[in-house]
Design a protein around this motif. Structure first.
Motif, short mmCIF file in Angstrom:
data_model
loop_
_atom_site.label_atom_id
_atom_site.label_comp_id
_atom_site.label_asym_id
_atom_site.label_seq_id
_atom_site.Cartn_x
_atom_site.Cartn_y
_atom_site.Cartn_z
N ASP A 12 0.82 -1.21 0.00
CA ASP A 12 0.00 0.00 0.00
C ASP A 12 0.85 1.26 0.00
OD1 ASP A 12 -2.29 -1.46 -0.07
OD2 ASP A 12 -2.76 -1.27 2.06
N GLU A 13 1.99 1.20 0.65
CA GLU A 13 2.91 2.35 0.66
C GLU A 13 3.56 2.52 -0.71
OE1 GLU A 13 5.24 5.58 2.17
OE2 GLU A 13 3.41 4.59 2.88
N LEU A 14 3.97 1.42 -1.32
CA LEU A 14 4.60 1.50 -2.63
C LEU A 14 3.63 2.05 -3.68
CD1 LEU A 14 6.62 -1.85 -2.77
CD2 LEU A 14 7.42 0.43 -2.12
N ARG A 15 2.35 1.80 -3.50
CA ARG A 15 1.35 2.26 -4.47
C ARG A 15 1.18 3.78 -4.47
NH1 ARG A 15 -1.54 -2.37 -2.43
NH2 ARG A 15 -1.36 -4.09 -3.94
N THR A 16 1.74 4.46 -3.50
CA THR A 16 1.62 5.93 -3.47
C THR A 16 2.67 6.61 -4.33
OG1 THR A 16 3.09 6.19 -1.53
CG2 THR A 16 0.74 5.78 -1.11
N TYR A 17 3.63 5.85 -4.88
CA TYR A 17 4.69 6.45 -5.68
C TYR A 17 4.37 6.38 -7.17
CZ TYR A 17 7.46 6.38 -1.42
OH TYR A 17 7.90 6.59 -0.15
N GLY A 18 4.73 7.45 -7.88
CA GLY A 18 4.57 7.47 -9.32
C GLY A 18 5.86 7.25 -10.07
N ALA A 19 6.99 7.43 -9.38
CA ALA A 19 8.29 7.28 -10.04
C ALA A 19 9.36 6.94 -9.01
CB ALA A 19 8.67 8.56 -10.78
N VAL A 20 10.41 6.31 -9.50
CA VAL A 20 11.61 6.02 -8.71
C VAL A 20 12.79 6.59 -9.48
CG1 VAL A 20 13.11 4.24 -7.75
CG2 VAL A 20 10.62 3.91 -7.74
N ALA A 21 13.61 7.39 -8.81
CA ALA A 21 14.78 8.00 -9.45
C ALA A 21 16.05 7.42 -8.86
CB ALA A 21 14.75 9.51 -9.27
N PHE A 22 16.92 6.89 -9.73
CA PHE A 22 18.19 6.31 -9.32
C PHE A 22 19.33 7.29 -9.61
CE2 PHE A 22 15.77 2.41 -10.55
CZ PHE A 22 15.74 1.80 -9.31
N GLY A 23 20.22 7.43 -8.66
CA GLY A 23 21.45 8.16 -8.91
C GLY A 23 22.41 7.34 -9.76
N ARG A 24 23.40 8.02 -10.34
CA ARG A 24 24.31 7.32 -11.25
C ARG A 24 25.14 6.25 -10.55
NH1 ARG A 24 27.06 11.65 -15.34
NH2 ARG A 24 28.01 12.46 -13.43
N ALA A 25 25.36 6.41 -9.23
CA ALA A 25 26.22 5.48 -8.52
C ALA A 25 25.49 4.26 -7.98
CB ALA A 25 26.91 6.21 -7.36
N VAL A 26 24.19 4.16 -8.18
CA VAL A 26 23.43 3.02 -7.66
C VAL A 26 23.77 1.77 -8.48
CG1 VAL A 26 21.13 2.09 -7.23
CG2 VAL A 26 21.58 4.53 -6.86
N ALA A 27 24.17 0.72 -7.78
CA ALA A 27 24.58 -0.51 -8.46
C ALA A 27 23.38 -1.21 -9.09
CB ALA A 27 25.27 -1.44 -7.46
N GLN A 28 23.68 -2.03 -10.10
CA GLN A 28 22.63 -2.74 -10.80
C GLN A 28 21.87 -3.70 -9.87
OE1 GLN A 28 21.47 -2.23 -13.84
NE2 GLN A 28 22.94 -0.54 -14.04
N GLU A 29 22.58 -4.32 -8.90
CA GLU A 29 21.90 -5.23 -7.98
C GLU A 29 20.85 -4.48 -7.15
OE1 GLU A 29 26.32 -6.38 -7.87
OE2 GLU A 29 25.04 -4.77 -8.64
N GLN A 30 21.18 -3.26 -6.71
CA GLN A 30 20.24 -2.49 -5.92
C GLN A 30 19.05 -2.04 -6.77
OE1 GLN A 30 21.92 0.92 -3.95
NE2 GLN A 30 20.09 1.31 -2.73
N ARG A 31 19.33 -1.64 -8.01
CA ARG A 31 18.24 -1.26 -8.92
C ARG A 31 17.29 -2.44 -9.14
NH1 ARG A 31 19.99 3.26 -12.69
NH2 ARG A 31 21.98 3.99 -11.84
#
Length: 340
Positions: free
Chosen positions: A198-217
């Motif tokens: 229910d909390e995740l449903r409140t988001y419309g977008a997720v923004a990743f910084g350039r340093a975020v690893a592929q595993e975390q994404r």
């Protein structure tokens, strides 16, 4: 009055917010636009920065009253049977100016006529009338069905919250503050473990910084997939707050692609290629990082463009090195890295 009918529909639209190069900002507004004969009515009103009264952030009782008014089930807010069709996106004050029209009925048909620009209780049609717009005659069934659908409380509201994930906490804090300033909620996190669906449903977008690893994404994407939540994912182009805000604004745009005013941006070889579907003001801003990762901002174009494709030369100083171009109209934003 012509007996020819115009088609009537509704579609999600956005007044693009943003952090401007001069240090100012403009507020993000989601609203429902009027689609007349297949085109947003707003696009027929020259270059107008405005929103309809059917905005997502107005209280439900006021929203319902606006819909009832358009259905002629409530008294008109202005003398002469006039209704506000578009108003100021910042404050909705009539003193800032609004597009108004008379709405009435002939038999079962709804008629929109005598469009005018209005700044007080009375419209001067001779001086401020939109003489080339309307009148529009709408069939009752189509008109009432479109507006009546807005009264369905089960309709999904725009999700104007963004989840920010990155390694540079100070940058994320500045980005979150900028987004909140223009009316977009923003939270910072590194781990979604245990976050309810229910909390995740409140988001419309997720923004990743350039340093975020592929595993975390991948872990973040799995969390949203497992919760059956569709969101837009933004890969941050550079640690530049106005640039990231523009990317997120684009990701949150829910308007149908075929009904957008700004439809194309390319940036290469010292030029920007822009395509617009109707005459409008377009602003181009270039951002670049120097060797010390300092940000340089250049306003490279600000003017009215006619419908079609345009090539705009960019100042070589503005786009040397790692650089990016943001194209902005009142209703949409596009971002591109400068190709070499």
């Amino acid at each position: 009055m012509s007996a020819e009918y115009a088609t009537f529909g509704l579609a999600p639209a956005m007044r693009a917010g943003g952090v401007l190069a001069n240090g100012g900002f403009q507020v993000h507004r989601d609203f429902v636009d009027f689609i007349v004969d297949g085109r947003p009515l707003l696009f027929q009103l020259s270059d107008l920065d405005a929103v309809s009264p059917l905005a997502s952030d107005v209280p439900p009782a006021i929203f319902t009253k606006q819909v009832r008014g358009l259905l002629l089930e409530a008294e008109p807010p202005l003398p002469g049977g006039r209704y506000v069709i578009y108003g100021c996106p910042e404050c909705a004050d009539l003193a800032c100016g609004a597009v108004t029209a008379v709405i009435d009925k002939e038999g079962d048909d709804y008629i929109w006529r005598d469009f005018a620009w209005q700044t007080d209780d009375h419209a001067d049609l001779e001086l401020n009338g939109y003489h080339g717009i309307g009148p529009f005659r709408f069939q009752a069934g189509e008109y009432r069905a479109a507006l009546g659908s807005l009264l369905d409380q089960s309709a999904e509201a725009p999700r104007r919250r963004v989840l920010l994930i990155g390694a540079r906490v100070a940058l994320l804090a500045k980005l979150a503050a900028a987004l909140r300033t223009i009316g977009i909620g923003a939270e910072i996190t590194h781990d979604l473990s245990g976050v309810p669906a229910d909390e995740l449903r409140t988001y419309g977008a997720v923004a990743f910084g350039r340093a975020v690893a592929q595993e975390q994404r991948a872990a973040v994407r799995r969390a949203f997939t497992d919760a059956s939540v569709e969101v837009a994912y933004v890969d941050g182009l550079a640690p530049i707050v106005p640039l990231l805000v523009a990317q997120i604004e684009h990701a949150l745009d829910r308007s149908p692609v075929e009904q957008r005013r700004l439809t194309r941006l390319v940036a290469a070889d010292g030029e920007a290629g822009v395509e617009v579907t109707s005459p409008c003001r377009v602003r181009l801003t270039a951002y670049r990082l120097d060797r010390l990762y300092r940000t340089h901002t250049h306003e490279v174009f600000d003017g009215i463009l006619e419908a079609g494709r345009h090539r705009i030369a960019l100042d070589a100083k503005a786009v040397k090195g790692e650089s990016f171009v943001v194209a902005r109209t009142s209703g949409s934003v596009l971002v591109e890295a400068m190709a070499r």
